[in-house]
Design a protein around this motif. Structure first.
Motif, short mmCIF file in Angstrom:
data_model
loop_
_atom_site.label_atom_id
_atom_site.label_comp_id
_atom_site.label_asym_id
_atom_site.label_seq_id
_atom_site.Cartn_x
_atom_site.Cartn_y
_atom_site.Cartn_z
N GLY A 396 0.74 -1.63 -0.22
CA GLY A 396 0.01 0.03 0.10
C GLY A 396 0.60 1.62 -0.06
O GLY A 396 0.74 2.69 -0.02
N GLU A 397 2.72 1.45 0.10
CA GLU A 397 2.72 2.22 0.53
C GLU A 397 2.63 3.31 -1.15
O GLU A 397 2.84 2.80 -2.48
N GLY A 398 2.81 4.33 -1.17
CA GLY A 398 2.47 5.11 -2.39
C GLY A 398 1.10 5.25 -2.89
O GLY A 398 0.70 6.00 -3.84
N SER A 399 0.45 4.08 -2.64
CA SER A 399 -1.02 4.27 -3.21
C SER A 399 -2.05 5.40 -2.57
O SER A 399 -2.40 6.37 -4.11
N HIS A 400 -2.07 6.25 -1.80
CA HIS A 400 -2.78 7.20 -1.45
C HIS A 400 -2.18 8.10 -2.47
O HIS A 400 -2.69 9.48 -3.19
N ALA A 401 -0.58 8.17 -2.26
CA ALA A 401 -0.16 9.80 -3.19
C ALA A 401 -0.47 10.16 -4.76
O ALA A 401 -0.82 10.67 -5.76
N PHE A 402 -0.56 8.13 -5.44
CA PHE A 402 -1.21 8.16 -6.67
C PHE A 402 -2.27 8.60 -6.66
O PHE A 402 -2.14 9.16 -8.18
N VAL A 403 -2.97 8.47 -5.75
CA VAL A 403 -4.05 8.67 -6.66
C VAL A 403 -4.58 10.33 -6.07
O VAL A 403 -5.72 10.47 -7.28
N GLN A 404 -4.03 11.14 -5.27
CA GLN A 404 -4.04 12.02 -5.31
C GLN A 404 -3.37 13.25 -6.60
O GLN A 404 -4.13 14.05 -6.99
N GLY A 405 -2.29 11.69 -7.41
CA GLY A 405 -1.32 12.99 -7.94
C GLY A 405 -2.22 12.98 -9.65
O GLY A 405 -2.38 13.83 -9.81
N LEU A 406 -2.76 11.57 -9.14
CA LEU A 406 -3.83 11.23 -10.80
C LEU A 406 -5.13 12.27 -10.49
O LEU A 406 -5.25 13.00 -11.65
N SER A 407 -5.38 12.44 -9.32
CA SER A 407 -7.16 13.29 -9.04
C SER A 407 -6.29 14.98 -9.81
O SER A 407 -6.77 15.46 -10.56
N LYS A 408 -5.07 15.30 -9.66
CA LYS A 408 -4.95 16.46 -9.39
C LYS A 408 -4.30 16.13 -10.94
O LYS A 408 -4.53 17.53 -11.96
#
Length: 497
Positions: A396-408
Motif C-alpha cells: 500500500g506504500e505510495g497508493s494514496h499519493a498516486f490517487v491524489q496525484g492522478l486526480s490533480k
C-alpha cells in the motif's frame, strides 16, 4: 355513431321535447362516454423510489388536482400530509398537490389505485412533470438537462456542474450569446427597414461586423474546451495496460476496493476487459483493466485497448524490471519496447513493486528512457513529472499519493478546479455538456462566418445569416422567436440619431 344510435332509439320521446331539453339529453349521453388521455389533463405518479421507507410522495398535477383533495375523505388509506401548490407557483406551473404517506408497497398501491378511479386523472408518462415545467416556462431545455444530470450525478464535480445548469447558469450563458447576435441583427435590420435616407448613424454595418467577430471568437472558445463538459458528464475513460504480472489487476482491485479481477502470479490471468466507474477527486473515471500484453494477442485482447475510445491511459510497469539494467542508484527508468506503440501524450505511468527495490531506488526520476529498436541509435525520453508515480500495491506504500496525484493531473488536463473553491480559482462549468449543444454552436459559427463574408450591398442576406445564427443558439435552450428582434431594435437602437 353514438349520437345516431341515441336519437334512433328515442325518436318517439324526443319528438315532444323542447330544443333546450334536447340539448340537455344530448349532453348527458356524451357524459357517459369514457374520457381519452387528451381529455384527462391531470396526471399523477409516485415521485419517490418505490419500496419500504419512511415517506412516499405521490404528485398530482393538472387542473383537477384539487379534486383529489376534496375526495380524500371518501376512503381511509393512511394518515399523511397533503401539500397544495397553487398555479403558477408549482414546479409544473399548474395546480399541484403532493400526497405524503408512509412508504409501503400496499399503501402506495392502494393510493395509486384510488387515484386511477377518478375520471379526469391518468398516470404520468416518464418525465411528464418536467415536460409540464418546460411547457409552462419554468425550465428551459438546458435546465431540464441539468436536472437530469443532477439526479444522475455520482461525483462532486458532476453534482456542482449539474446544479449550476439546473439553476439557470448555462441558460444565462446561451441567452447572453443570443442577445448579442440579436443586437447585431437589429442593427442590420435597421438598415433594411429605414435605408440610407433616414437619420441612421454611419458605420452601423461595420459595427455589427465587429460585434459579430467578437462573438464568433467567444463561441469558438467554448467549442475548443477539449470536450470537458461531455467527458465529466459521461465519465473520463481510462484504460490500464502493461506487461503481464505487472500488477494491473491488483491496481484494479485497489481502486475498486473489492476483488474485481483475479490476482495470481501466473502472467496474463486476466483475459477479459473489466470496467469500473470510480470517483477520483470528484471526477468520474471509467477504468478498464485489459489483459496483459503478450506476443500473441487474441481478438478480444487486441481490440480491448482501442474499441472503447479511451481518453487517457495508465501504463503499469514492474519497477524492479525497468531498473534491472541500471546502476543500484537507479538514475534512469527504461520503458520496455512492448508498450511503446501504446504510449501517447495522454498516458500516465505507475511503477509497481516499490517494496522489491533498494531504498536508494525509491525516488522517481524526472524522466524515463523509451526503449528503441536494435537498429536505432536515438534516445527518446518521457517526462514523468506529474505523470508518473511509485507504489507498492502489496504493502500500500505510495497508493494514496498516486490517487491524489492522478486526480490533480486530470483536473489540470481538463481545466477543472476543486468544486468547493471560490473566486478566481474556480473554473466555471462548460456550457457544452451534450453533442446537440456542440452541433448548434458549430452551426451558429458557420452562419456568423457567412455574415462576416458578406459586403454591405448584401444586407438582406446578411440579416438572414444572423437570424439563422440566433435560431441555432435558441435551439439549445428551446427559446426560438422573432419578436425579440423588434424589441431590441426599439430598445437599444437610436433611430433619430
Amino acid at each position: 355513431m353514438f349520437s345516431r344510435c341515441f336519437w334512433t332509439t328515442k325518436t318517439n320521446h324526443l319528438r315532444h321535447l323542447s330544443q333546450k331539453n334536447r340539448a340537455s339529453v344530448h349532453r348527458r349521453s356524451f357524459a357517459n362516454l369514457p374520457t381519452t388521455n387528451a381529455q384527462r389533463q391531470t396526471i399523477y405518479a409516485l415521485s419517490t423510489p418505490p419500496g419500504k421507507g419512511g415517506v412516499a410522495i405521490v404528485r398530482v398535477s393538472g387542473p383537477d388536482a384539487l379534486t383529489v383533495w376534496k375526495r380524500m375523505d371518501e376512503s381511509l388509506i393512511d394518515d399523511g400530509l397533503a401539500v397544495y401548490f397553487r398555479a403558477p407557483y408549482s414546479y409544473t406551473t399548474r395546480p399541484t398537490i403532493e400526497l405524503h404517506i408512509h412508504s409501503g408497497r400496499a399503501l402506495i398501491s392502494a393510493l395509486l389505485s384510488s387515484l386511477s378511479s377518478l375520471p379526469n386523472l391518468r398516470p404520468a408518462e416518464p418525465g411528464e412533470f418536467t415536460r409540464q415545467a418546460f411547457q409552462g416556462g419554468r425550465l428551459d431545455l438546458t435546465q431540464v438537462e441539468g436536472l437530469h444530470d443532477l439526479i444522475e450525478a455520482d461525483t462532486e464535480v458532476q453534482r456542482v456542474w449539474a446544479l449550476g445548469s439546473a439553476g439557470g447558469e448555462t441558460r444565462a450563458e446561451y441567452d447572453s450569446l443570443r442577445r448579442q447576435i440579436i443586437h447585431c441583427l437589429a442593427q442590420v435590420e435597421a438598415l433594411i427597414d429605414f435605408g440610407e435616407g433616414e437619420d441612421i448613424e454611419d458605420g452601423v454595418y461595420e459595427q455589427a461586423k465587429i460585434e459579430a467577430s467578437h462573438l464568433l471568437a467567444q463561441i469558438k472558445n467554448h467549442l475548443s474546451d477539449n470536450r470537458r463538459g461531455e467527458l465529466v458528464r459521461s465519465g473520463i475513460k481510462m484504460t490500464i495496460f502493461g506487461p503481464p504480472n505487472a500488477g494491473k489487476s491488483s491496481l484494479f482491485n485497489y481502486l475498486a476496493n473489492r476483488e474485481a479481477s483475479i490476482v495470481t502470479p501466473i502472467p496474463g490471468t486476466t483475459r477479459d476487459v473489466l470496467e469500473l466507474t470510480l470517483d477520483i477527486g470528484g471526477l468520474p473515471v471509467v477504468v478498464a483493466d485489459t489483459a496483459g500484453l503478450r506476443e500473441t494477442l487474441d481478438i478480444v485482447e487486441g481490440s480491448a485497448f482501442s474499441e472503447a475510445g479511451m481518453h487517457i491511459s495508465l501504463c503499469v510497469l514492474p519497477l524492479p524490471e525497468v531498473l534491472a539494467a541500471h546502476s543500484p542508484q537507479g538514475s534512469e527508468i527504461l520503458i520496455p519496447s512492448s508498450v511503446r506503440d501504446l504510449i501517447n501524450p495522454s498516458t500516465y505511468f505507475l511503477f509497481n513493486k516499490l517494496d522489491l527495490v533498494s531504498p536508494a531506488q525509491t525516488t522517481l526520476p524526472k524522466s524515463a528512457v523509451l526503449a528503441q529498436d536494435t537498429n536505432s541509435s536515438s534516445k527518446d525520453t518521457i517526462d514523468l513529472q506529474n505523470r508518473g508515480w511509485l507504489v507498492s500495491l502489496t504493502t500500500g506504500e505510495g497508493s494514496h499519493a498516486f490517487v491524489q496525484g492522478l486526480s490533480k493531473a486530470l483536473k489540470a488536463r481538463f481545466n477543472i478546479t476543486d468544486p468547493s473553491s471560490s473566486g478566481q480559482n474556480k473554473v466555471h462549468a462548460p456550457i457544452i455538456t451534450r453533442a446537440r449543444h456542440r452541433q448548434h454552436l458549430e452551426s451558429a459559427c458557420k452562419f456568423l462566418e457567412a455574415f462576416m463574408d458578406l459586403p454591405p450591398e448584401d444586407v438582406v442576406f446578411a440579416a438572414e445569416e444572423l437570424r439563422y445564427a440566433a435560431q441555432a443558439i435558441g435551439r439549445v435552450t428551446g427559446d426560438i422567436g422573432v419578436e425579440d428582434v423588434l424589441d431590441a431594435l426599439f430598445k437599444d437602437f437610436c433611430i433619430g440619431k
